[in-house]
Write a protein that holds these residues in place. Sequence first.
Motif, PDB file in Angstrom:
ATOM      1  N   LEU A  23     -93.136 -13.682 -30.005  1.00  0.00           N
ATOM      2  CA  LEU A  23     -92.645 -13.809 -28.641  1.00  0.00           C
ATOM      3  C   LEU A  23     -92.236 -15.257 -28.377  1.00  0.00           C
ATOM      4  N   SER A  24     -91.051 -15.412 -27.830  1.00  0.00           N
ATOM      5  CA  SER A  24     -90.567 -16.730 -27.405  1.00  0.00           C
ATOM      6  C   SER A  24     -90.183 -16.641 -25.943  1.00  0.00           C
ATOM      7  N   GLY A  25     -90.433 -17.700 -25.220  1.00  0.00           N
ATOM      8  CA  GLY A  25     -90.101 -17.651 -23.805  1.00  0.00           C
ATOM      9  C   GLY A  25     -89.967 -19.021 -23.186  1.00  0.00           C
ATOM     10  N   ARG A  26     -89.441 -19.040 -21.980  1.00  0.00           N
ATOM     11  CA  ARG A  26     -89.340 -20.277 -21.202  1.00  0.00           C
ATOM     12  C   ARG A  26     -89.518 -19.921 -19.725  1.00  0.00           C
ATOM     13  N   TRP A  27     -90.035 -20.875 -18.972  1.00  0.00           N
ATOM     14  CA  TRP A  27     -90.324 -20.668 -17.556  1.00  0.00           C
ATOM     15  C   TRP A  27     -89.203 -21.215 -16.683  1.00  0.00           C
ATOM     16  N   GLU A  28     -89.067 -20.629 -15.509  1.00  0.00           N
ATOM     17  CA  GLU A  28     -88.076 -21.107 -14.539  1.00  0.00           C
ATOM     18  C   GLU A  28     -88.568 -20.752 -13.138  1.00  0.00           C
ATOM     19  N   VAL A  29     -88.348 -21.668 -12.208  1.00  0.00           N
ATOM     20  CA  VAL A  29     -88.680 -21.410 -10.805  1.00  0.00           C
ATOM     21  C   VAL A  29     -87.436 -20.832 -10.120  1.00  0.00           C
ATOM     22  N   ALA A  30     -87.604 -19.720  -9.442  1.00  0.00           N
ATOM     23  CA  ALA A  30     -86.473 -19.100  -8.742  1.00  0.00           C
ATOM     24  C   ALA A  30     -85.979 -20.016  -7.635  1.00  0.00           C
ATOM     25  N   ALA A  31     -84.672 -20.001  -7.420  1.00  0.00           N
ATOM     26  CA  ALA A  31     -84.084 -20.826  -6.361  1.00  0.00           C
ATOM     27  C   ALA A  31     -84.610 -20.382  -4.992  1.00  0.00           C
ATOM     28  N   HIS A  32     -84.819 -21.347  -4.116  1.00  0.00           N
ATOM     29  CA  HIS A  32     -85.295 -21.064  -2.761  1.00  0.00           C
ATOM     30  C   HIS A  32     -84.538 -21.959  -1.792  1.00  0.00           C
ATOM     31  N   VAL A  33     -84.267 -21.445  -0.635  1.00  0.00           N
ATOM     32  CA  VAL A  33     -83.436 -22.160   0.331  1.00  0.00           C
ATOM     33  C   VAL A  33     -84.059 -23.482   0.777  1.00  0.00           C
ATOM     34  N   SER A  34     -85.388 -23.581   0.739  1.00  0.00           N
ATOM     35  CA  SER A  34     -86.055 -24.807   1.202  1.00  0.00           C
ATOM     36  C   SER A  34     -86.227 -25.838   0.099  1.00  0.00           C
ATOM     37  N   ASP A  35     -86.086 -25.426  -1.154  1.00  0.00           N
ATOM     38  CA  ASP A  35     -86.300 -26.356  -2.266  1.00  0.00           C
ATOM     39  C   ASP A  35     -85.037 -27.158  -2.563  1.00  0.00           C
ATOM     40  N   PRO A  36     -85.186 -28.407  -3.004  1.00  0.00           N
ATOM     41  CA  PRO A  36     -84.012 -29.183  -3.438  1.00  0.00           C
ATOM     42  C   PRO A  36     -83.378 -28.505  -4.658  1.00  0.00           C
ATOM     43  N   HIS A  42     -82.344 -27.724  -8.307  1.00  0.00           N
ATOM     44  CA  HIS A  42     -83.097 -28.053  -9.513  1.00  0.00           C
ATOM     45  C   HIS A  42     -82.524 -27.309 -10.709  1.00  0.00           C
ATOM     46  N   THR A  43     -82.808 -27.830 -11.887  1.00  0.00           N
ATOM     47  CA  THR A  43     -82.408 -27.179 -13.135  1.00  0.00           C
ATOM     48  C   THR A  43     -83.502 -26.194 -13.528  1.00  0.00           C
ATOM     49  N   PRO A  44     -83.232 -25.320 -14.510  1.00  0.00           N
ATOM     50  CA  PRO A  44     -84.273 -24.365 -14.925  1.00  0.00           C
ATOM     51  C   PRO A  44     -85.537 -25.016 -15.458  1.00  0.00           C
ATOM     52  N   TYR A  45     -85.433 -26.264 -15.942  1.00  0.00           N
ATOM     53  CA  TYR A  45     -86.584 -26.911 -16.563  1.00  0.00           C
ATOM     54  C   TYR A  45     -87.142 -28.082 -15.741  1.00  0.00           C
ATOM     55  N   ASP A  46     -86.622 -28.292 -14.524  1.00  0.00           N
ATOM     56  CA  ASP A  46     -87.082 -29.442 -13.745  1.00  0.00           C
ATOM     57  C   ASP A  46     -87.125 -29.062 -12.267  1.00  0.00           C
ATOM     58  N   HIS A  47     -88.338 -28.790 -11.763  1.00  0.00           N
ATOM     59  CA  HIS A  47     -88.517 -28.421 -10.364  1.00  0.00           C
ATOM     60  C   HIS A  47     -89.292 -29.524  -9.667  1.00  0.00           C
TER      61      HIS A  47
END
Length: 595
Positions: free
Chosen positions: A306-319, A321-326
Motif C-alpha cells: 500500500l502506498s499513499g499520501r495525505w491531503e487536506v480538503a479545501a475549505h472556504v476559511s482556509d488560506p 494551500h498545496t496538497p502537501y502544505d497546509h
Amino acid sequence: MNNYPNFSNQGYQIIKELGHNNIGGRVTYLAENIHTQKKVVIKQFQFAKLGATWAEYDAYSQEIEVLKSLQHPSIPQYLDSFQTTDGFCMIQEYINAESAGTFLMWQPQEIKQIAISILKILVYLQSQPQPVIHRDIKPENILIDEELNVYLVDFGFARMGGGEIAVSSVVKGTMGFMSPEQMFNRQLTTASDLYSLGATLICLLTGIKSGDIGNLIDANYRIIFRHLVPPLERGWINWLEKMVEPKPTDRYENAEVALAVLRLLDVNRLPKVRISQENLEFSSSKWGEKLIGIIWVSNPIPETILSGRWEVAAHVSDPPHTPYDHSWISFSPYKFEGNNVKCEITVDTSKLVKNEVYRREIFLHSNAVSEIETINIQVETRSLPKLEAESIFMFFFTRFVAAVFIFFSFNSLQFNTLFIWWAVISITVCALFNYINKAVKRAIIVGVLSIITVLTFIMIAIGVYIGDLLQLLFPAIIILVISYYLARLDLFILAETIKLITIPKNKIDRFFSETEQILIFLLAIGLEFSLVISFKIFFEVIPQLHCFTLGEILISAIVAIASLSITLIPLIYLLSKPLKITYKYRKYEPNLIKP
C-alpha cells in the motif's frame, strides 16, 4: 545491387541495414562473419561522410571502453572494431529480438518481468568497481525476444565511475527519458537510470509512443500518467511514480532496492485500505498548543504494498494551500509505503481563533481499489490563560510573609546551621511525601516503624531501661512531628498561593505543564530561603554599617541580589507565560483562521 560497404577484407559480409542516425553519423548493419557464419551487428561510424562531430566520435570510443569491461548475458558482447576510410566500425554480438517500442500491447505481468530483467542488468552495472550509468534507457534500447528474454543495448552515452559519470560539456540522452539532473547536466547517481527505466515502463504500460512521452511531463518534470492506467492495472502505480520522482533523493536509492520492492508486488492485485478510525476529535486544554492524533493505515491483501499520501480538503476559511502544505494541519509521514503505517496528524491551534469548533476533511490518496478515503476532523479550541495582576502580587506577598516568619524563627534560634538544614530537609521530605502514592507512603511508614521497633529491642537487649528509652524517643518524636507539620503548613501556604495565580483554581494544567508546576513549586521554596538570606544580611549590615568597609558592603549586597535573582528571575519568567500567550494572540488575532 545494394550500396552496402564492403567489409570482406575485415571478415564480414553485410546482410541488411538495421537503422541509421544521420545526426550521430551512425549506420547499423546486420552482417555475417565470413569465417564462423555467425551473425553480428556492425555499427559504422561515418565521421567524415555524414558531418558528425568529435563529440559523437568520443561517444563510440566510450561505448567500446564500457563494453570491453562488461560480461553479462543480457548485454550484447563486444567482439571487434576496425577503422575505415571515413570513420570506424564496432562489431557486437547479434541478438535476434525486437525493441520494446515496436509492440504496444504489453500485459502488466509481462511489463513487470521486463522491469525485473532490466533492473537485474542495472544491479550488475552499478555493482562494478566503477559503477556504470547507461544514461539512455528507452524502449528502443531494450530488445525483447519471443521468450521474453530482455537485453539492454546502445552504451554510447554510458559513463563509468563515481563523480566522473556526471558533468559533461554536452547533455546526452533522449528527451523525455532523461532524468532532470541529467537534463540539466548535474551530478548523476545510481537513481538516474531508474528515472529512465520508469519512463520506459510507463510507455509500455500506457501504450504511449516514445516520442510522445514528453506530453505527460508537467512543469515540475513529473510524469503524469495515472489517468491513463485502468484501475485494475494500478497495483504497482506507486512504485512507478517513485521511480520517476523529479528529485533523485525521492526515488529508490539504486536498482537493488527498486528490484527488492518490485519482486514483492503482484501487479494484478490491488491493496485494500483499512484505517483505524474515520473520525478524529481534538480538544485543546489551552490556546496555542499543538495537538496530535494517531491513525493506523493497514493493508490486508498479501503480495501487495500500500502506498499513499495525505491531503487536506479545501475549505472556504482556509488560506490557499498545496496538497502537501497546509497552514494548520500537517502529517507525518505525508507520503508512505507499507502495509501497517502509523500516521500522526498534527493540529496547530496557534493559527485558530479561541473558543471555537473547527470541522475539516482530510483525504488519503492510495493505490488501493478505493483510491480516496475521507476522514473527518473536529478541533475544539479553548480560551486564553487568564492571569490577574492582583494574583501575582498576592503570590509574591505571601512568599514575603512566609520568609519573614521563617527569618524570625531562625533568628530566635540564632541562625543555627543545624536548624536551617533541618528546615530545608523537612520541607523537601514533606514535599516528596506528598507526591508519592498511598502504597509507597504505607511502605515508608511501615519501614520507619519497623526500624524504630528493632532499635527499641536492641537497646532493651543491651540493658537500656524503658524509662531512659522513652526519655530518648519522646523528644525525638515530638521534634519530628513538629517539623513535619511546620513543613506541611509552609507547603500548604505555598500551594494556596500558587492557586492564586490561576483562574479557575482546579484547572492549573491549562496554564502550566506538570514540569512547570514542579519548577514553580521548587523556585517558590528557593525564593523563601533567598529572602531569608537577604533579611539576615540586611539586619547584620545595616545596624553596624560603620563597622564594614565599602568592599564588604558591596559583597554583601551582591550576595543578597544574586541569591534573589537565582530564584526570582526564573519564577517571573514562568509566571509570565500566560501573559505572553495573551500578547501573542492579540498580535496575530486579525490573521487567525475562522471556523
